[in-house]
Design a protein around this motif. Sequence first.
Motif, PDB file in Angstrom:
ATOM      1  N   ASP A 150       0.829  -1.211   0.000  1.00 21.16           N
ATOM      2  CA  ASP A 150       0.000   0.000   0.000  1.00 21.16           C
ATOM      3  C   ASP A 150       0.864   1.262   0.000  1.00 21.16           C
ATOM      4  OD1 ASP A 150       1.040  -0.209   2.525  1.00 21.16           O
ATOM      5  OD2 ASP A 150      -0.848   0.091   3.587  1.00 21.16           O
ATOM      6  N   PHE A 151       2.128   1.078  -0.395  1.00 21.67           N
ATOM      7  CA  PHE A 151       2.996   2.249  -0.479  1.00 21.67           C
ATOM      8  C   PHE A 151       2.492   3.152  -1.604  1.00 21.67           C
ATOM      9  CE2 PHE A 151       6.179  -0.692   1.466  1.00 21.67           C
ATOM     10  CZ  PHE A 151       6.414   0.054   2.602  1.00 21.67           C
ATOM     11  N   LYS A 152       2.596   4.440  -1.372  1.00 13.40           N
ATOM     12  CA  LYS A 152       2.144   5.387  -2.389  1.00 13.40           C
ATOM     13  C   LYS A 152       3.347   6.068  -3.032  1.00 13.40           C
ATOM     14  CE  LYS A 152      -2.217   6.291  -0.108  1.00 13.40           C
ATOM     15  NZ  LYS A 152      -2.891   7.123   0.867  1.00 13.40           N
ATOM     16  N   GLY A 153       3.145   6.479  -4.297  1.00 15.45           N
ATOM     17  CA  GLY A 153       4.183   7.241  -4.993  1.00 15.45           C
ATOM     18  C   GLY A 153       5.532   6.540  -4.931  1.00 15.45           C
ATOM     19  N   GLU A 155       7.200   5.930  -2.158  1.00 13.56           N
ATOM     20  CA  GLU A 155       7.467   5.495  -0.774  1.00 13.56           C
ATOM     21  C   GLU A 155       8.252   4.180  -0.717  1.00 13.56           C
ATOM     22  OE1 GLU A 155       3.697   7.340   1.777  1.00 13.56           O
ATOM     23  OE2 GLU A 155       3.668   5.247   1.130  1.00 13.56           O
ATOM     24  N   GLU A 156       7.898   3.270  -1.607  1.00 17.56           N
ATOM     25  CA  GLU A 156       8.578   1.970  -1.572  1.00 17.56           C
ATOM     26  C   GLU A 156      10.044   2.132  -1.956  1.00 17.56           C
ATOM     27  OE1 GLU A 156       6.432  -1.054  -3.597  1.00 17.56           O
ATOM     28  OE2 GLU A 156       7.692  -2.668  -2.797  1.00 17.56           O
ATOM     29  N   GLU A 157      10.269   2.941  -2.983  1.00 17.84           N
ATOM     30  CA  GLU A 157      11.641   3.203  -3.410  1.00 17.84           C
ATOM     31  C   GLU A 157      12.407   3.911  -2.285  1.00 17.84           C
ATOM     32  OE1 GLU A 157      13.431   2.192  -5.654  1.00 17.84           O
ATOM     33  OE2 GLU A 157      15.148   3.547  -5.567  1.00 17.84           O
ATOM     34  N   GLN A 158      11.703   4.826  -1.635  1.00 14.13           N
ATOM     35  CA  GLN A 158      12.324   5.566  -0.541  1.00 14.13           C
ATOM     36  C   GLN A 158      12.720   4.620   0.599  1.00 14.13           C
ATOM     37  OE1 GLN A 158      10.390   9.346   0.475  1.00 14.13           O
ATOM     38  NE2 GLN A 158      10.494   8.667   2.590  1.00 14.13           N
ATOM     39  N   THR A 159      11.850   3.664   0.886  1.00 17.23           N
ATOM     40  CA  THR A 159      12.162   2.694   1.951  1.00 17.23           C
ATOM     41  C   THR A 159      13.388   1.869   1.580  1.00 17.23           C
ATOM     42  OG1 THR A 159       9.811   2.578   2.430  1.00 17.23           O
ATOM     43  CG2 THR A 159      11.185   0.860   3.391  1.00 17.23           C
ATOM     44  N   ARG A 160      13.454   1.508   0.293  1.00 15.97           N
ATOM     45  CA  ARG A 160      14.635   0.742  -0.164  1.00 15.97           C
ATOM     46  C   ARG A 160      15.910   1.570   0.012  1.00 15.97           C
ATOM     47  NH1 ARG A 160      11.475  -2.253  -3.956  1.00 15.97           N
ATOM     48  NH2 ARG A 160      11.396  -0.519  -5.420  1.00 15.97           N
ATOM     49  N   LEU A 161      15.785   2.853  -0.289  1.00 18.83           N
ATOM     50  CA  LEU A 161      16.954   3.730  -0.134  1.00 18.83           C
ATOM     51  C   LEU A 161      17.352   3.864   1.336  1.00 18.83           C
ATOM     52  CD1 LEU A 161      16.034   6.556  -2.683  1.00 18.83           C
ATOM     53  CD2 LEU A 161      17.971   4.985  -2.855  1.00 18.83           C
ATOM     54  N   GLU A 162      16.366   3.982   2.195  1.00 14.02           N
ATOM     55  CA  GLU A 162      16.656   4.048   3.637  1.00 14.02           C
ATOM     56  C   GLU A 162      17.372   2.779   4.088  1.00 14.02           C
ATOM     57  OE1 GLU A 162      12.548   6.477   4.651  1.00 14.02           O
ATOM     58  OE2 GLU A 162      12.943   4.572   5.633  1.00 14.02           O
ATOM     59  N   ASN A 163      16.854   1.651   3.628  1.00 12.61           N
ATOM     60  CA  ASN A 163      17.465   0.375   4.011  1.00 12.61           C
ATOM     61  C   ASN A 163      18.896   0.282   3.498  1.00 12.61           C
ATOM     62  OD1 ASN A 163      15.124  -0.315   5.218  1.00 12.61           O
ATOM     63  ND2 ASN A 163      14.586  -1.968   3.818  1.00 12.61           N
ATOM     64  N   ARG A 164      19.063   0.763   2.263  1.00 10.19           N
ATOM     65  CA  ARG A 164      20.401   0.689   1.680  1.00 10.19           C
ATOM     66  C   ARG A 164      21.381   1.524   2.512  1.00 10.19           C
ATOM     67  NH1 ARG A 164      21.097   2.948  -4.195  1.00 10.19           N
ATOM     68  NH2 ARG A 164      21.644   4.804  -3.023  1.00 10.19           N
ATOM     69  N   TRP A 165      20.915   2.661   2.942  1.00 12.77           N
ATOM     70  CA  TRP A 165      21.747   3.520   3.778  1.00 12.77           C
ATOM     71  C   TRP A 165      22.151   2.776   5.058  1.00 12.77           C
ATOM     72  CZ3 TRP A 165      24.713   7.602   4.520  1.00 12.77           C
ATOM     73  CH2 TRP A 165      24.915   8.054   5.813  1.00 12.77           C
TER      74      TRP A 165
ATOM     75  N   MET B  92      11.094  -6.415   6.537  1.00 15.23           N
ATOM     76  CA  MET B  92       9.743  -6.143   7.043  1.00 15.23           C
ATOM     77  C   MET B  92       9.317  -4.703   6.762  1.00 15.23           C
ATOM     78  SD  MET B  92       9.736  -8.176  10.655  1.00 15.23           S
ATOM     79  CE  MET B  92       8.237  -7.420  11.238  1.00 15.23           C
ATOM     80  N   ARG B  93      10.297  -3.826   6.743  1.00 17.22           N
ATOM     81  CA  ARG B  93       9.961  -2.420   6.473  1.00 17.22           C
ATOM     82  C   ARG B  93       9.438  -2.213   5.053  1.00 17.22           C
ATOM     83  NH1 ARG B  93      13.571   1.539   6.409  1.00 17.22           N
ATOM     84  NH2 ARG B  93      12.478   2.968   7.772  1.00 17.22           N
ATOM     85  N   GLN B  94       9.747  -3.168   4.160  1.00 16.97           N
ATOM     86  CA  GLN B  94       9.365  -2.975   2.758  1.00 16.97           C
ATOM     87  C   GLN B  94       8.018  -3.600   2.410  1.00 16.97           C
ATOM     88  OE1 GLN B  94      12.584  -3.440  -0.258  1.00 16.97           O
ATOM     89  NE2 GLN B  94      13.799  -4.084   1.490  1.00 16.97           N
ATOM     90  N   VAL B  95       7.418  -4.309   3.379  1.00 19.71           N
ATOM     91  CA  VAL B  95       6.197  -5.055   3.056  1.00 19.71           C
ATOM     92  C   VAL B  95       4.998  -4.124   2.881  1.00 19.71           C
ATOM     93  CG1 VAL B  95       4.557  -6.768   3.917  1.00 19.71           C
ATOM     94  CG2 VAL B  95       7.010  -7.192   4.098  1.00 19.71           C
ATOM     95  N   SER B  96       4.746  -3.286   3.839  1.00 22.08           N
ATOM     96  CA  SER B  96       3.633  -2.338   3.732  1.00 22.08           C
ATOM     97  C   SER B  96       3.903  -1.149   4.644  1.00 22.08           C
ATOM     98  CB  SER B  96       2.305  -2.997   4.126  1.00 22.08           C
ATOM     99  OG  SER B  96       2.269  -3.201   5.521  1.00 22.08           O
ATOM    100  N   ARG B  97       3.064  -0.146   4.526  1.00 23.09           N
ATOM    101  CA  ARG B  97       3.283   1.055   5.350  1.00 23.09           C
ATOM    102  C   ARG B  97       3.158   0.722   6.834  1.00 23.09           C
ATOM    103  NH1 ARG B  97      -0.649   5.485   3.142  1.00 23.09           N
ATOM    104  NH2 ARG B  97       0.959   7.034   3.321  1.00 23.09           N
ATOM    105  N   GLN B  98       2.126  -0.090   7.144  1.00 20.74           N
ATOM    106  CA  GLN B  98       1.912  -0.436   8.547  1.00 20.74           C
ATOM    107  C   GLN B  98       3.068  -1.271   9.091  1.00 20.74           C
ATOM    108  OE1 GLN B  98      -1.037   0.570  10.119  1.00 20.74           O
ATOM    109  NE2 GLN B  98      -0.269  -0.141  12.096  1.00 20.74           N
TER     110      GLN B  98
END
Lengths: 169, 451
Positions: A150-153, A155-165, B92-98
Motif C-alpha cells: 500500500d505504499f504510495k508514490g 514510498e517503496e523506493e524511498q524505503t529501499r533507499l533508507e534500508n540501503r543507507w 519487514m519495512r518494505q512489506v507495507s506502510r503499517q
Amino acid sequence: MALVRVISSDGAAFLVSQRLAKRSGKLKTEIETFRKSSDNSEAQPEIRIVTIRAEILRLVLQWLQQHQNDPVLPANQNEQDGRGDAEMGQSQWDRDFLAPMDLGIVMELILAANHLEVKGLLDITCKLVESKITGRTVDEIRTAFKLKSDFKGNEEEQTRLENRWCVEN
Amino acid sequence: MDSDSQDKLARSMDAKGEPHSALMIDVILKTVFRHLEKAEDVYACKQVCQKWNDVIDSIKQDILYPKVLASVVVANAVGLSFAEQRETALKMRQVSRQWKRDTDLGIANFSKLKYEWNGTSDLLFFMEILGFNPISLGSENINRFLKEMELWNGNPFVGRQLVVTWSEPSMKSSLMRLLDKVGGYVFNFTIRGKNFRTFPDYLLIREILAKLPNLQMLSLQCECPPCCAQEFNKMQWNDEMFQRLVEQHPLKKLPNLRSYFGFFDWGVDARLIKTIIQTHKLQLNEVTSRNWNFPLHVPAFDLKTEFPKLLELHQAAEGFSHLSASVNVLRPCNLPLRELRITLKDLSQLADLKNLGSNLKRLAICFLGGTKARGKRNQKVDKRLGENFPRLQSLSLFFEKGSYKGSFKRYKKQFTTDFINAFPSLCKLELWDEDSGLGLGAGCYKIIRLK
C-alpha cells in the motif's frame, strides 16, 4: 488431585489440575495469590483470563498437557546469549500441533503464550511465524501474509533507499 | 484512511451524499485500530465485541502481524544472528506502510540506550541492526549523509537513535542542518566528546534540544576524569549569574522526554544537567547517573516530590549523594519503581528499602568497599527480606574491593543459598566481585537462572 477452573474471555470454563496450570507463570502466580488470600485451603481457585478466548485457551492447555513433563524454561532464557531455543525444543508433536493452524490463530497463540508466560509455546509459535519471513523475498512475504503493498508514490523506493543507507554505512 | 476504504466509502454514499453509517463505523474503527501501537491493545479490542473482532480480523495481517513480528524479531525470541535480525527487520519495512511503521517503532523502543551490568548487548544490537556506526558520526559523515538525504525525506534512523561525536567546533553548523532535516525522527539522542560548561555551551544544547521535538531519551556524555569536572565547576559562572541567564533563555520543554542517561557526564556542568532535569522532572520515568559532580552549593534533587513518575533509577556506583537518593532519602518514598540500582554499605540497608519493594522487578546493588563496610559481609541474609520484594525477578549484587574480608569465594555458597531462599520470586541472581574482573561489567562471578 487439586484442580483450578480457568475461564476464557468468552466464558468457557476449563477444569485443569493445578500442577498443569502452574506450568504457566501467570496461572502459577494467580493460584498462589488465591491461596494466600483464601481462608479455605480446600477452595478451588477460579481464574478468569479476560484477554484469551476459548479456542485459544484450549490450544494453550492442550500444549501444556502434552509438555507437562518437560523442564520449565526460564522466562528470560535468551537474555544472556541472545539465542532462542525454539528449534531444539520443537518436537514432531509440536509441528503436527501447529501445522493445521492459520497464521491468525498462531498469532493469537503468541499473544496468549506471552500473557500466560508459557515460554516453550511462545518460542515455537514465534519461530513458525518468523520462518514465514526469513529467507523470503518481500513479495513472498506479502503472499504468505495475504497482503498488498500500500505504499504510495515513491514510498517503496524511498524505503529501499533508507534500508540501503542502513546496510551500507 | 487507505484507498480501499475510501473507494468503499465513496461507493456507499446514499442519495443525499451521506455515507451509510455501518460502513462509516467500520472505516472509523479501522482507522482507530491502525493507530494502536501495542499488539496487546489490538488484541484487547478484539475481545470487546463480535463487531470489533470482525473488523480487526479483516485487517489483522496488516496491523497485528507486524506488531508481533517486530517484537519477535527485535527482541530476538527466535535466536537469529545479528545479520539475520537486521536483514529481517529491514525486509519487514518494505512489506507495507503499517509493517514499516511497526518495525521502526519496535526497533526504536528496543534500542533505548541503557547501560547494563551484565553486558552491552542492547548497545551492540542497535549498532548492528542499523548497520550504521553512530560513534563515527562526525562532521564529515554528517555532510555526506545530508548529501545522500537530498534524495528522499523518510526516516533515515531505523532505530530513531542518533549518536553524535563532537569532533570540532565547526561541526555545529553541520549538526544543525542535520537536525533541521531529520530532528523530528529522533527519539534517542546522545552527544559525545564535548564538554558543556560555558554559557555558549548551554545555548548550544538549548538549540539542539529545540530541534528534537519528539525526543524521548537524552544523553550527554563527556568522559573527562571526575577530578577535571570538579575544576570546571569551580571555574565557571557563579550560581546567580547562571540562574539569570537560564531565566532569560529557558529550555523548551520536550513533551516526550522520559529518560535522562547521565553515566558519563563528568564534563557537563552540574547546573546544566540540573536545568535539563528540572525542566522535565515531573515527566521523567528513568534517570541514570553515576557520578554527577554537583558542587555542594547546587541543591540535590528531592526524589520524593520531584520525580513522581520515576520507574527506573540507576545509580551504578559512587556519588549517590548528588542525586540525594541515598537510603535515607529512599526509605520513606513510595515511588512505583520497577528497577533500582543502588549503592549500599551493607546488607542491613536493604531492609530500609521495603517501601519501594512492592513493584520492584529488577534490583542491582553495589556494596561499597572501605573501612565502614568491612566485616559486615559475614552476616546472613534475613529470610523474610523477600516478603517486601514480592515481584523481584532479577537481583544483581556487585561487591567492591574491600566490601568483604579475604577471598570472595568464601561467600559464594552462603550468598547463593541465602538469597535464593530469601527471594522466592527470583528468576535470575547475579553475583559480581571486583577482584574477578576489571570493574563493572567485566567481573561476572556467577549468574544463576532459577526459573
